[in-house]
Design a protein around this motif. Structure first.
Motif, PDB file in Angstrom:
ATOM      1  N   GLU A  36      -2.088   0.410   9.188  1.00  0.00           N
ATOM      2  CA  GLU A  36      -2.076   1.507   8.216  1.00  0.00           C
ATOM      3  C   GLU A  36      -0.676   1.729   7.662  1.00  0.00           C
ATOM      4  O   GLU A  36      -0.497   1.935   6.470  1.00  0.00           O
ATOM      5  N   LYS A  37       0.314   1.695   8.523  1.00  0.00           N
ATOM      6  CA  LYS A  37       1.679   1.977   8.079  1.00  0.00           C
ATOM      7  C   LYS A  37       2.311   0.819   7.327  1.00  0.00           C
ATOM      8  O   LYS A  37       2.996   1.029   6.339  1.00  0.00           O
ATOM      9  N   ILE A  38       2.089  -0.378   7.786  1.00  0.00           N
ATOM     10  CA  ILE A  38       2.773  -1.527   7.201  1.00  0.00           C
ATOM     11  C   ILE A  38       2.044  -2.059   5.970  1.00  0.00           C
ATOM     12  O   ILE A  38       2.646  -2.247   4.922  1.00  0.00           O
ATOM     13  N   ILE A  39       0.765  -2.268   6.076  1.00  0.00           N
ATOM     14  CA  ILE A  39       0.035  -2.889   4.970  1.00  0.00           C
ATOM     15  C   ILE A  39      -0.449  -1.869   3.976  1.00  0.00           C
ATOM     16  O   ILE A  39      -0.216  -1.995   2.783  1.00  0.00           O
ATOM     17  N   LEU A  40      -1.080  -0.810   4.432  1.00  0.00           N
ATOM     18  CA  LEU A  40      -1.663   0.147   3.493  1.00  0.00           C
ATOM     19  C   LEU A  40      -0.597   0.965   2.779  1.00  0.00           C
ATOM     20  O   LEU A  40      -0.796   1.392   1.651  1.00  0.00           O
ATOM     21  N   ASP A  41       0.540   1.182   3.412  1.00  0.00           N
ATOM     22  CA  ASP A  41       1.608   1.912   2.751  1.00  0.00           C
ATOM     23  C   ASP A  41       2.549   0.999   1.971  1.00  0.00           C
ATOM     24  O   ASP A  41       3.493   1.448   1.354  1.00  0.00           O
ATOM     25  N   ASN A  42       2.303  -0.317   2.051  1.00  0.00           N
ATOM     26  CA  ASN A  42       3.108  -1.306   1.309  1.00  0.00           C
ATOM     27  C   ASN A  42       4.602  -1.114   1.508  1.00  0.00           C
ATOM     28  O   ASN A  42       5.350  -0.938   0.566  1.00  0.00           O
ATOM     29  N   ILE A  43       5.038  -1.130   2.755  1.00  0.00           N
ATOM     30  CA  ILE A  43       6.457  -0.901   2.992  1.00  0.00           C
ATOM     31  C   ILE A  43       7.305  -2.108   2.612  1.00  0.00           C
ATOM     32  O   ILE A  43       8.498  -1.996   2.496  1.00  0.00           O
ATOM     33  N   TYR A  44       6.715  -3.257   2.430  1.00  0.00           N
ATOM     34  CA  TYR A  44       7.517  -4.419   2.043  1.00  0.00           C
ATOM     35  C   TYR A  44       6.933  -5.140   0.886  1.00  0.00           C
ATOM     36  O   TYR A  44       5.875  -4.961   0.444  1.00  0.00           O
TER      37      TYR A  44
ATOM     38  N   LYS B 260      -9.351  -8.782   3.557  1.00  0.00           N
ATOM     39  CA  LYS B 260      -9.379  -9.896   4.519  1.00  0.00           C
ATOM     40  C   LYS B 260      -8.014 -10.565   4.600  1.00  0.00           C
ATOM     41  O   LYS B 260      -7.529 -10.879   5.680  1.00  0.00           O
ATOM     42  N   LYS B 261      -7.397 -10.791   3.429  1.00  0.00           N
ATOM     43  CA  LYS B 261      -6.064 -11.411   3.408  1.00  0.00           C
ATOM     44  C   LYS B 261      -5.050 -10.516   4.108  1.00  0.00           C
ATOM     45  O   LYS B 261      -4.190 -10.987   4.848  1.00  0.00           O
ATOM     46  N   GLN B 262      -5.139  -9.209   3.882  1.00  0.00           N
ATOM     47  CA  GLN B 262      -4.222  -8.268   4.527  1.00  0.00           C
ATOM     48  C   GLN B 262      -4.445  -8.258   6.036  1.00  0.00           C
ATOM     49  O   GLN B 262      -3.492  -8.146   6.801  1.00  0.00           O
ATOM     50  N   HIS B 263      -5.699  -8.390   6.456  1.00  0.00           N
ATOM     51  CA  HIS B 263      -6.000  -8.411   7.887  1.00  0.00           C
ATOM     52  C   HIS B 263      -5.392  -9.651   8.537  1.00  0.00           C
ATOM     53  O   HIS B 263      -4.827  -9.574   9.626  1.00  0.00           O
ATOM     54  N   VAL B 264      -5.490 -10.784   7.858  1.00  0.00           N
ATOM     55  CA  VAL B 264      -4.883 -12.021   8.377  1.00  0.00           C
ATOM     56  C   VAL B 264      -3.376 -11.832   8.493  1.00  0.00           C
ATOM     57  O   VAL B 264      -2.765 -12.204   9.492  1.00  0.00           O
ATOM     58  N   LEU B 265      -2.772 -11.213   7.471  1.00  0.00           N
ATOM     59  CA  LEU B 265      -1.339 -10.949   7.513  1.00  0.00           C
ATOM     60  C   LEU B 265      -0.994 -10.040   8.686  1.00  0.00           C
ATOM     61  O   LEU B 265      -0.028 -10.281   9.404  1.00  0.00           O
ATOM     62  N   LEU B 266      -1.807  -9.010   8.899  1.00  0.00           N
ATOM     63  CA  LEU B 266      -1.568  -8.104  10.021  1.00  0.00           C
ATOM     64  C   LEU B 266      -1.647  -8.841  11.348  1.00  0.00           C
ATOM     65  O   LEU B 266      -0.813  -8.634  12.226  1.00  0.00           O
TER      66      LEU B 266
ATOM     67  N   ILE C 284      11.644  -6.469   7.048  1.00  0.00           N
ATOM     68  CA  ILE C 284      10.291  -6.373   7.585  1.00  0.00           C
ATOM     69  C   ILE C 284      10.342  -6.065   9.074  1.00  0.00           C
ATOM     70  O   ILE C 284       9.625  -5.188   9.566  1.00  0.00           O
ATOM     71  N   LYS C 285      11.220  -6.761   9.790  1.00  0.00           N
ATOM     72  CA  LYS C 285      11.336  -6.533  11.232  1.00  0.00           C
ATOM     73  C   LYS C 285      11.773  -5.096  11.519  1.00  0.00           C
ATOM     74  O   LYS C 285      11.240  -4.441  12.411  1.00  0.00           O
ATOM     75  N   LYS C 286      12.732  -4.588  10.751  1.00  0.00           N
ATOM     76  CA  LYS C 286      13.181  -3.204  10.929  1.00  0.00           C
ATOM     77  C   LYS C 286      12.035  -2.221  10.688  1.00  0.00           C
ATOM     78  O   LYS C 286      11.879  -1.248  11.421  1.00  0.00           O
ATOM     79  N   SER C 287      11.238  -2.490   9.671  1.00  0.00           N
ATOM     80  CA  SER C 287      10.107  -1.619   9.365  1.00  0.00           C
ATOM     81  C   SER C 287       9.088  -1.636  10.495  1.00  0.00           C
ATOM     82  O   SER C 287       8.575  -0.597  10.909  1.00  0.00           O
ATOM     83  N   ILE C 288       8.788  -2.835  10.996  1.00  0.00           N
ATOM     84  CA  ILE C 288       7.845  -2.951  12.107  1.00  0.00           C
ATOM     85  C   ILE C 288       8.387  -2.218  13.323  1.00  0.00           C
ATOM     86  O   ILE C 288       7.679  -1.432  13.961  1.00  0.00           O
ATOM     87  N   ASP C 289       9.653  -2.446  13.650  1.00  0.00           N
ATOM     88  CA  ASP C 289      10.268  -1.777  14.797  1.00  0.00           C
ATOM     89  C   ASP C 289      10.256  -0.258  14.635  1.00  0.00           C
ATOM     90  O   ASP C 289      10.011   0.480  15.595  1.00  0.00           O
TER      91      ASP C 289
END
Length: 185
Positions: free
Chosen positions: A177-185, A88-94, A121-126
């Motif tokens: 999936e890419k940002i939160i589940l893969d923990n890129i940051y 739930k916390k990760q979903h709010v972050l997303l 973070i911005k580079k990863s999202i982009d």
């Protein structure tokens, strides 16, 4: 062969005697099961943190805990609930990331080290936005970068609002999936 006490007896001894030996027995008996169960919901790093927290809290709150079923059931239920709360916390972050207006980031006063972190973070999202399928990427950018409503995107691209909604759902799911589940940051 040494006979180990039953779970409830073991937990009662933990509560009464304040002996970490009983916690160690519980830990070695259930750690792998709880970790495997938590990995079903989360990535390994988050799962390990949750399982560690469960055993820490088991020790810290041992006097206040009242188990109504079995120790195994209690531990699995606690693990499931903590995993769900984390999701739930990760979903709010997303959702916050998805609503992020990149143009305002430059105007937020932040320390230099936080600035570097935000930029990463911005580079990863982009980076992951660029990995979206072309139509999905176009719709996502029109929504997030150009601040167009779904109806405006629908009119501009001559597609249905349902198509816009579906493409945005797919984009956000992919980014999650890419940002939160893969923990890129």
């Amino acid at each position: 062969m040494i006979k180990l006490p039953e779970d409830i007896e073991l937990f009662k001894k933990l509560q009464e005697e304040d002996n970490t030996e009983f916690l160690n027995i519980i830990f070695f008996k259930y750690h792998d099961l709880l970790l495997t169960f938590a990995i079903f919901f989360l990535n390994k790093v988050d799962a390990e943190e949750i399982v560690s927290d469960i055993f820490f809290q088991l020790w810290q709150k041992r006097k206040q805990i009242h188990i109504k079923t079995t120790l195994k059931g209690y531990l699995l239920s606690t693990t499931r609930n903590k995993c769900i709360n984390t999701l739930k916390k990760q979903h709010v972050l997303l959702e916050r990331i998805a609503k992020l207006d990149y143009s305002t980031i430059a105007y937020i006063p932040i320390s230099p080290d936080k600035s570097i972190e935000y930029e990463e973070i911005k580079k990863s999202i982009d980076f992951f936005i660029e990995k979206l399928p072309s139509k999905c990427k176009l719709i996502f950018k029109l929504s997030r970068e150009n601040n167009l409503s779904y109806k405006e995107i629908s009119n501009e691209l001559d597609i249905s609002i349902n198509t816009v909604n579906t493409q945005m759902y797919r984009a956000l799911k992919f980014l999650k999936e890419k940002i939160i589940l893969d923990n890129i940051y």
